[in-house]
Write a protein that holds these residues in place. Structure first.
Motif, PDB file in Angstrom:
ATOM      1  N   ASP A 227      14.239   6.788 -12.422  1.00 54.69           N
ATOM      2  CA  ASP A 227      13.226   7.675 -12.980  1.00 54.69           C
ATOM      3  C   ASP A 227      12.052   7.747 -11.982  1.00 54.69           C
ATOM      4  OD1 ASP A 227      11.911   5.230 -13.292  1.00 54.69           O
ATOM      5  OD2 ASP A 227      12.035   5.249 -15.467  1.00 54.69           O
ATOM      6  N   PRO A 228      11.136   8.713 -12.163  1.00 51.86           N
ATOM      7  CA  PRO A 228      10.013   8.834 -11.217  1.00 51.86           C
ATOM      8  C   PRO A 228       9.179   7.557 -11.043  1.00 51.86           C
ATOM      9  CG  PRO A 228      10.234  10.864 -12.442  1.00 51.86           C
ATOM     10  CD  PRO A 228      11.195   9.867 -13.072  1.00 51.86           C
ATOM     11  N   PRO A 229       8.879   6.773 -12.097  1.00 48.64           N
ATOM     12  CA  PRO A 229       8.136   5.533 -11.845  1.00 48.64           C
ATOM     13  C   PRO A 229       8.898   4.548 -10.941  1.00 48.64           C
ATOM     14  CG  PRO A 229       7.956   6.149 -14.153  1.00 48.64           C
ATOM     15  CD  PRO A 229       8.980   7.063 -13.539  1.00 48.64           C
ATOM     16  N   THR A 230      10.216   4.511 -11.073  1.00 46.78           N
ATOM     17  CA  THR A 230      11.013   3.647 -10.193  1.00 46.78           C
ATOM     18  C   THR A 230      10.975   4.172  -8.769  1.00 46.78           C
ATOM     19  OG1 THR A 230      12.440   3.043 -12.042  1.00 46.78           O
ATOM     20  CG2 THR A 230      13.295   2.617  -9.830  1.00 46.78           C
ATOM     21  N   ALA A 231      10.976   5.491  -8.611  1.00 47.55           N
ATOM     22  CA  ALA A 231      10.876   6.079  -7.274  1.00 47.55           C
ATOM     23  C   ALA A 231       9.550   5.693  -6.615  1.00 47.55           C
ATOM     24  CB  ALA A 231      11.020   7.600  -7.354  1.00 47.55           C
ATOM     25  N   ILE A 232       8.480   5.694  -7.385  1.00 47.30           N
ATOM     26  CA  ILE A 232       7.167   5.305  -6.856  1.00 47.30           C
ATOM     27  C   ILE A 232       7.151   3.816  -6.507  1.00 47.30           C
ATOM     28  CG2 ILE A 232       4.713   5.040  -7.454  1.00 47.30           C
ATOM     29  CD1 ILE A 232       5.082   7.692  -9.098  1.00 47.30           C
ATOM     30  N   ALA A 233       7.738   2.993  -7.358  1.00 44.99           N
ATOM     31  CA  ALA A 233       7.818   1.553  -7.077  1.00 44.99           C
ATOM     32  C   ALA A 233       8.635   1.301  -5.809  1.00 44.99           C
ATOM     33  CB  ALA A 233       8.421   0.814  -8.272  1.00 44.99           C
ATOM     34  N   THR A 234       9.689   2.074  -5.617  1.00 47.82           N
ATOM     35  CA  THR A 234      10.513   1.941  -4.418  1.00 47.82           C
ATOM     36  C   THR A 234       9.708   2.310  -3.179  1.00 47.82           C
ATOM     37  OG1 THR A 234      12.503   2.445  -5.699  1.00 47.82           O
ATOM     38  CG2 THR A 234      12.654   2.693  -3.301  1.00 47.82           C
ATOM     39  N   TYR A 235       8.952   3.383  -3.246  1.00 51.21           N
ATOM     40  CA  TYR A 235       8.090   3.798  -2.148  1.00 51.21           C
ATOM     41  C   TYR A 235       7.124   2.667  -1.774  1.00 51.21           C
ATOM     42  CZ  TYR A 235       4.073   6.207  -0.031  1.00 51.21           C
ATOM     43  OH  TYR A 235       3.026   6.567   0.786  1.00 51.21           O
ATOM     44  N   LYS A 236       6.493   2.077  -2.775  1.00 51.77           N
ATOM     45  CA  LYS A 236       5.550   0.983  -2.528  1.00 51.77           C
ATOM     46  C   LYS A 236       6.254  -0.234  -1.931  1.00 51.77           C
ATOM     47  CE  LYS A 236       2.229   2.426  -6.028  1.00 51.77           C
ATOM     48  NZ  LYS A 236       1.630   2.121  -7.330  1.00 51.77           N
ATOM     49  N   ALA A 237       7.464  -0.526  -2.402  1.00 55.95           N
ATOM     50  CA  ALA A 237       8.240  -1.650  -1.855  1.00 55.95           C
ATOM     51  C   ALA A 237       8.586  -1.401  -0.392  1.00 55.95           C
ATOM     52  CB  ALA A 237       9.503  -1.868  -2.677  1.00 55.95           C
ATOM     53  N   MET A 238       8.922  -0.159  -0.063  1.00 56.25           N
ATOM     54  CA  MET A 238       9.230   0.173   1.338  1.00 56.25           C
ATOM     55  C   MET A 238       7.996  -0.023   2.211  1.00 56.25           C
ATOM     56  SD  MET A 238      12.353   0.819   1.261  1.00 56.25           S
ATOM     57  CE  MET A 238      13.489   1.107  -0.063  1.00 56.25           C
ATOM     58  N   MET A 239       6.847   0.435   1.734  1.00 56.91           N
ATOM     59  CA  MET A 239       5.614   0.273   2.511  1.00 56.91           C
ATOM     60  C   MET A 239       5.357  -1.208   2.798  1.00 56.91           C
ATOM     61  SD  MET A 239       3.015   3.140   0.976  1.00 56.91           S
ATOM     62  CE  MET A 239       1.723   2.580   2.067  1.00 56.91           C
ATOM     63  N   LYS A 240       5.482  -2.023   1.790  1.00 63.44           N
ATOM     64  CA  LYS A 240       5.218  -3.451   1.926  1.00 63.44           C
ATOM     65  C   LYS A 240       6.215  -4.120   2.876  1.00 63.44           C
ATOM     66  CE  LYS A 240       5.192  -7.682  -0.800  1.00 63.44           C
ATOM     67  NZ  LYS A 240       5.522  -8.265  -2.098  1.00 63.44           N
ATOM     68  N   THR A 241       7.493  -3.821   2.687  1.00 65.50           N
ATOM     69  CA  THR A 241       8.523  -4.513   3.463  1.00 65.50           C
ATOM     70  C   THR A 241       8.512  -4.079   4.928  1.00 65.50           C
ATOM     71  OG1 THR A 241       9.831  -4.650   1.445  1.00 65.50           O
ATOM     72  CG2 THR A 241      10.963  -5.147   3.500  1.00 65.50           C
ATOM     73  N   TYR A 242       8.333  -2.789   5.194  1.00 62.82           N
ATOM     74  CA  TYR A 242       8.252  -2.360   6.594  1.00 62.82           C
ATOM     75  C   TYR A 242       7.062  -3.013   7.293  1.00 62.82           C
ATOM     76  CZ  TYR A 242      12.188   0.790   6.890  1.00 62.82           C
ATOM     77  OH  TYR A 242      13.470   1.284   6.953  1.00 62.82           O
ATOM     78  N   ALA A 243       5.944  -3.126   6.615  1.00 65.29           N
ATOM     79  CA  ALA A 243       4.781  -3.804   7.200  1.00 65.29           C
ATOM     80  C   ALA A 243       5.098  -5.280   7.467  1.00 65.29           C
ATOM     81  CB  ALA A 243       3.575  -3.666   6.278  1.00 65.29           C
ATOM     82  N   GLN A 244       5.803  -5.929   6.544  1.00 63.46           N
ATOM     83  CA  GLN A 244       6.181  -7.336   6.736  1.00 63.46           C
ATOM     84  C   GLN A 244       7.010  -7.526   8.003  1.00 63.46           C
ATOM     85  OE1 GLN A 244       8.330  -8.150   3.095  1.00 63.46           O
ATOM     86  NE2 GLN A 244       6.560  -9.094   2.112  1.00 63.46           N
ATOM     87  N   TYR A 245       7.817  -6.537   8.337  1.00 62.13           N
ATOM     88  CA  TYR A 245       8.681  -6.640   9.516  1.00 62.13           C
ATOM     89  C   TYR A 245       8.052  -6.021  10.761  1.00 62.13           C
ATOM     90  CZ  TYR A 245      12.481  -8.968   7.184  1.00 62.13           C
ATOM     91  OH  TYR A 245      13.235  -9.919   6.544  1.00 62.13           O
ATOM     92  N   GLY A 246       6.761  -5.705  10.714  1.00 63.05           N
ATOM     93  CA  GLY A 246       6.036  -5.290  11.901  1.00 63.05           C
ATOM     94  C   GLY A 246       6.161  -3.832  12.292  1.00 63.05           C
ATOM     95  N   TYR A 247       6.578  -2.991  11.378  1.00 65.34           N
ATOM     96  CA  TYR A 247       6.672  -1.563  11.677  1.00 65.34           C
ATOM     97  C   TYR A 247       5.365  -0.863  11.321  1.00 65.34           C
ATOM     98  CZ  TYR A 247      11.677  -2.079  12.414  1.00 65.34           C
ATOM     99  OH  TYR A 247      12.904  -2.455  12.905  1.00 65.34           O
ATOM    100  N   THR A 248       5.061   0.177  12.069  1.00 62.33           N
ATOM    101  CA  THR A 248       3.929   1.044  11.774  1.00 62.33           C
ATOM    102  C   THR A 248       4.475   2.237  11.010  1.00 62.33           C
ATOM    103  OG1 THR A 248       2.804   0.378  13.795  1.00 62.33           O
ATOM    104  CG2 THR A 248       2.104   2.468  12.780  1.00 62.33           C
ATOM    105  N   LEU A 249       3.962   2.453   9.819  1.00 63.22           N
ATOM    106  CA  LEU A 249       4.429   3.562   8.998  1.00 63.22           C
ATOM    107  C   LEU A 249       3.544   4.790   9.191  1.00 63.22           C
ATOM    108  CD1 LEU A 249       5.313   1.672   5.718  1.00 63.22           C
ATOM    109  CD2 LEU A 249       6.901   2.873   7.206  1.00 63.22           C
ATOM    110  N   VAL A 250       4.201   5.925   9.379  1.00 58.89           N
ATOM    111  CA  VAL A 250       3.519   7.208   9.460  1.00 58.89           C
ATOM    112  C   VAL A 250       3.981   8.018   8.257  1.00 58.89           C
ATOM    113  CG1 VAL A 250       3.263   9.352  10.760  1.00 58.89           C
ATOM    114  CG2 VAL A 250       3.365   7.155  11.967  1.00 58.89           C
ATOM    115  N   GLN A 251       3.033   8.413   7.426  1.00 54.24           N
ATOM    116  CA  GLN A 251       3.378   9.190   6.243  1.00 54.24           C
ATOM    117  C   GLN A 251       3.626  10.645   6.632  1.00 54.24           C
ATOM    118  OE1 GLN A 251       1.746   8.197   2.397  1.00 54.24           O
ATOM    119  NE2 GLN A 251       1.139  10.329   2.132  1.00 54.24           N
ATOM    120  N   VAL A 252       4.775  11.153   6.186  1.00 57.19           N
ATOM    121  CA  VAL A 252       5.151  12.540   6.450  1.00 57.19           C
ATOM    122  C   VAL A 252       4.584  13.404   5.322  1.00 57.19           C
ATOM    123  CG1 VAL A 252       7.086  14.139   6.761  1.00 57.19           C
ATOM    124  CG2 VAL A 252       7.253  11.773   7.626  1.00 57.19           C
TER     125      VAL A 252
END
Length: 188
Positions: A139-164
């Motif tokens: 559902d949309p709230p899970t999609a938002i939670a997934t987005y937030k999890a991706m932001m957190k995990t990519y940062a943990q692994y040293g990636y720079t995120l660029v929002q499209v």
């Protein structure tokens, strides 16, 4: 680490944010693109009558996604030029963390060893285009939670995120290609 990985670019984000459409557009422009593991695993498991599905066995589903992503990474190592990935190994880690499941040490090691370009592109939730389908049941709230999890995990692994930005697909592709050109100029 693979020297080609400077040409490997991840597109990540929550479900339904336009990643697959964007990757299809980039493929149409002649770029190498690796499909998303999640959808591929769901299709394969349903075809085989397997249980490694996110609604049956989340650990088995994650293990299959990891294997799919490793195979895609290996295939990409033989390619020249830019390679775009519809998600990557970091996404599997984020999925497991979101589901509050343990992350296997082999997956952590692979994510540290098999690197992509340090810049990853994240597509934000976009309610206007979000659609459920047979494979996307979140559902949309899970999609938002997934987005937030991706932001957190990519940062943990040293990636720079660029929002499209939420733009028509051709403009999104142009944004990504311009960003890559800019970053390669800065790095090189």
């Amino acid at each position: 680490m693979n020297p080609q990985s400077d040409n490997f670019f991840i597109l990540t984000g929550g479900p339904g944010s336009g990643k697959t459409t964007l990757l299809s557009h980039l493929a149409g422009m002649g770029y190498h693109c690796m499909p998303e593991a999640g959808r591929a695993v769901i299709r394969q498991q349903e075809r085989l009558g397997g249980a490694a599905l996110p609604w049956n066995d989340k650990n088995a589903f994650a293990r299959c996604m990891y294997e799919h992503d490793m195979a895609a990474y290996r295939r990409a190592c033989a390619m020249t030029g830019l390679v775009f990935f519809d998600r990557g190994m970091i996404d599997v880690i984020a999925y497991l963390q979101l589901e509050q499941l343990p992350v296997p040490k082999c997956l952590q090691a692979a994510a540290s060893r098999c690197r992509y370009h340090k810049t990853a592109f994240i597509l934000p939730p976009w309610p206007q285009i979000y659609r459920n389908d047979h494979e996307r049941r979140q559902d949309p709230p899970t999609a938002i939670a997934t987005y937030k999890a991706m932001m957190k995990t990519y940062a943990q692994y040293g990636y720079t995120l660029v929002q499209v930005p939420c733009l028509p697909v051709a403009q999104r592709a142009a944004f990504i290609l311009n960003e890559i050109a800019f970053r390669q100029t800065q790095e090189g």
